[in-house]
Design an enzyme around this catalytic site. Structure first.
Site, PDB file in Angstrom:
ATOM      1  N   SER A   8      15.591   3.304   4.949  1.00  0.00           N
ATOM      2  CA  SER A   8      14.975   4.093   6.023  1.00  0.00           C
ATOM      3  C   SER A   8      13.664   3.438   6.461  1.00  0.00           C
ATOM      4  CB  SER A   8      14.673   5.498   5.492  1.00  0.00           C
ATOM      5  OG  SER A   8      13.729   5.405   4.430  1.00  0.00           O
ATOM      6  N   ASN A   9      13.320   2.327   5.818  1.00  0.00           N
ATOM      7  CA  ASN A   9      11.996   1.735   5.983  1.00  0.00           C
ATOM      8  C   ASN A   9      12.048   0.446   6.834  1.00  0.00           C
ATOM      9  OD1 ASN A   9       9.593   0.305   5.540  1.00  0.00           O
ATOM     10  ND2 ASN A   9       9.302   1.241   3.535  1.00  0.00           N
ATOM     11  N   ASP A  65      14.736  -0.979  -4.037  1.00  0.00           N
ATOM     12  CA  ASP A  65      13.952   0.128  -4.560  1.00  0.00           C
ATOM     13  C   ASP A  65      12.672  -0.462  -5.155  1.00  0.00           C
ATOM     14  OD1 ASP A  65      13.773   2.933  -4.832  1.00  0.00           O
ATOM     15  OD2 ASP A  65      13.903   2.655  -6.984  1.00  0.00           O
ATOM     16  N   ASP A 142       0.196  -1.077   1.382  1.00  0.00           N
ATOM     17  CA  ASP A 142      -0.341  -2.419   1.665  1.00  0.00           C
ATOM     18  C   ASP A 142      -1.848  -2.464   1.952  1.00  0.00           C
ATOM     19  OD1 ASP A 142       1.934  -3.826   1.147  1.00  0.00           O
ATOM     20  OD2 ASP A 142       2.570  -4.010   3.224  1.00  0.00           O
ATOM     21  N   HIS A 167       6.373  -8.875  -4.474  1.00  0.00           N
ATOM     22  CA  HIS A 167       7.477  -8.389  -5.289  1.00  0.00           C
ATOM     23  C   HIS A 167       8.802  -8.507  -4.538  1.00  0.00           C
ATOM     24  CE1 HIS A 167       5.631  -5.549  -2.686  1.00  0.00           C
ATOM     25  NE2 HIS A 167       6.498  -4.573  -2.915  1.00  0.00           N
TER      26      HIS A 167
HETATM   27  P1  ITT Z   1      14.045   3.320   1.304  1.00  0.00           P
HETATM   28  O1  ITT Z   1      14.751   4.098   2.357  1.00  0.00           O
HETATM   29  O2  ITT Z   1      14.410   1.851   1.308  1.00  0.00           O
HETATM   30  O3  ITT Z   1      14.148   3.918  -0.093  1.00  0.00           O
HETATM   31  P2  ITT Z   1      11.203   3.882   0.962  1.00  0.00           P
HETATM   32  O4  ITT Z   1      10.009   3.586   1.829  1.00  0.00           O
HETATM   33  O5  ITT Z   1      11.412   5.296   0.503  1.00  0.00           O
HETATM   34  O6  ITT Z   1      12.481   3.332   1.730  1.00  0.00           O
HETATM   35  P3  ITT Z   1      10.924   2.943  -1.831  1.00  0.00           P
HETATM   36  O7  ITT Z   1      11.405   4.212  -2.411  1.00  0.00           O
HETATM   37  O8  ITT Z   1      11.478   1.678  -2.377  1.00  0.00           O
HETATM   38  O9  ITT Z   1      11.159   2.884  -0.248  1.00  0.00           O
HETATM   39  O10 ITT Z   1       9.351   2.770  -1.876  1.00  0.00           O
HETATM   40  C1  ITT Z   1       8.515   3.556  -2.616  1.00  0.00           C
HETATM   41  C2  ITT Z   1       7.188   3.671  -1.918  1.00  0.00           C
HETATM   42  O11 ITT Z   1       6.442   2.488  -2.154  1.00  0.00           O
HETATM   43  C3  ITT Z   1       7.267   3.898  -0.413  1.00  0.00           C
HETATM   44  O12 ITT Z   1       6.328   4.886  -0.043  1.00  0.00           O
HETATM   45  C4  ITT Z   1       6.881   2.567   0.174  1.00  0.00           C
HETATM   46  O13 ITT Z   1       6.158   2.719   1.379  1.00  0.00           O
HETATM   47  C5  ITT Z   1       6.016   1.956  -0.922  1.00  0.00           C
HETATM   48  N1  ITT Z   1       6.249   0.522  -0.928  1.00  0.00           N
HETATM   49  C6  ITT Z   1       7.390  -0.124  -1.262  1.00  0.00           C
HETATM   50  N2  ITT Z   1       7.264  -1.446  -1.067  1.00  0.00           N
HETATM   51  C7  ITT Z   1       6.010  -1.635  -0.599  1.00  0.00           C
HETATM   52  C8  ITT Z   1       5.296  -2.760  -0.175  1.00  0.00           C
HETATM   53  O14 ITT Z   1       5.834  -3.955  -0.155  1.00  0.00           O
HETATM   54  N3  ITT Z   1       4.047  -2.595   0.239  1.00  0.00           N
HETATM   55  C9  ITT Z   1       3.469  -1.372   0.259  1.00  0.00           C
HETATM   56  N4  ITT Z   1       4.081  -0.252  -0.094  1.00  0.00           N
HETATM   57  C10 ITT Z   1       5.351  -0.378  -0.524  1.00  0.00           C
END
Ligand code: ITT
Length: 184
Positions: A8-9, A65, A142, A167
């Protein structure tokens, strides 16, 4: 080759797109809500999601994830990062760390690819949580994450710069190397 990225991102898609473009692989976003279970590790959350999706959609796909793990908070928010981002947000995290000298944190990412079987790739980057927001790029946490050895937060870097050290960049690198070997 086209690859479906289930997320969703859009920020994640942008990173994967930039990463795979040079390899001639087109990444496209597929929005399908899947359950993110409560578990101790990102791998478990990713695996459950992939297997749930594999029963419902055809073809190959991948998801990611990720989590932010803050040392002084015993790894919190970790697997709960998405929920914490939506509720406490960046301001809440800054408040929790207010006055703390130890601001060490790391991001972890698990990329899970399904091609009839499950393949997991992971990456990690260490750094610290800044005391204020810096920069407007990237997404999520970020603006307050400064990787070790750099004077800028991820939000002050270009996508290419972030991908080189992040990562997700590392997990995507392992994934792309695996693809090169296995798609011959
Ligand atoms: P999905 O639909 O892919 O799950 P999401 O944004 O919910 O999207 P995650 O559960 O993997 O994704 O991410 C957990 C949180 O960590 C989410 O609020 C992201 O914005 C944050 N996050 C993940 N990767 C990040 C990055 O590279 N830089 C900053 N924040 C990050």
């Amino acid at each position: 080759m086209r690859l479906a990225f289930i997320t969703s991102n859009p920020g994640k898609v942008e990173e994967a797109r930039k990463y795979f473009r040079s390899l001639g692989i087109k990444v496209y976003q597929l929005r399908v809500d899947y359950p993110e279970i409560q578990a101790d590790t990102l791998e478990e959350v990713a695996e459950y999601g992939v297997r749930w999706l594999a029963e419902r959609i055809d073809g190959r796909f991948f998801l990611d994830d990720s989590g932010l793990f803050i040392e002084a908070l015993w790894g919190f928010p970790g697997v709960y990062s998405a929920y914490v981002y939506k509720t406490l947000g960046i301001d809440g995290i800054l408040k929790l760390l207010d006055g703390l000298a130890d601001r060490r944190a790391h991001f972890e990412s698990v990329v899970a690819y399904w091609d009839g079987e499950l393949h997991l790739f992971s990456g990690r980057v260490d750094g610290e949580i800044t005391t204020e927001r810096h920069g407007s790029g990237g997404f999520g946490f970020d603006p307050v994450f400064k990787p070790t050895g750099f004077e800028r937060t991820f939000a002050e870097m270009t996508t290419e710069e972030k991908n080189k050290i992040s990562h997700r960049g590392q997990a995507l690198k392992a994934f792309s190397e695996w693809l090169k070997e296995n798609l011959k």
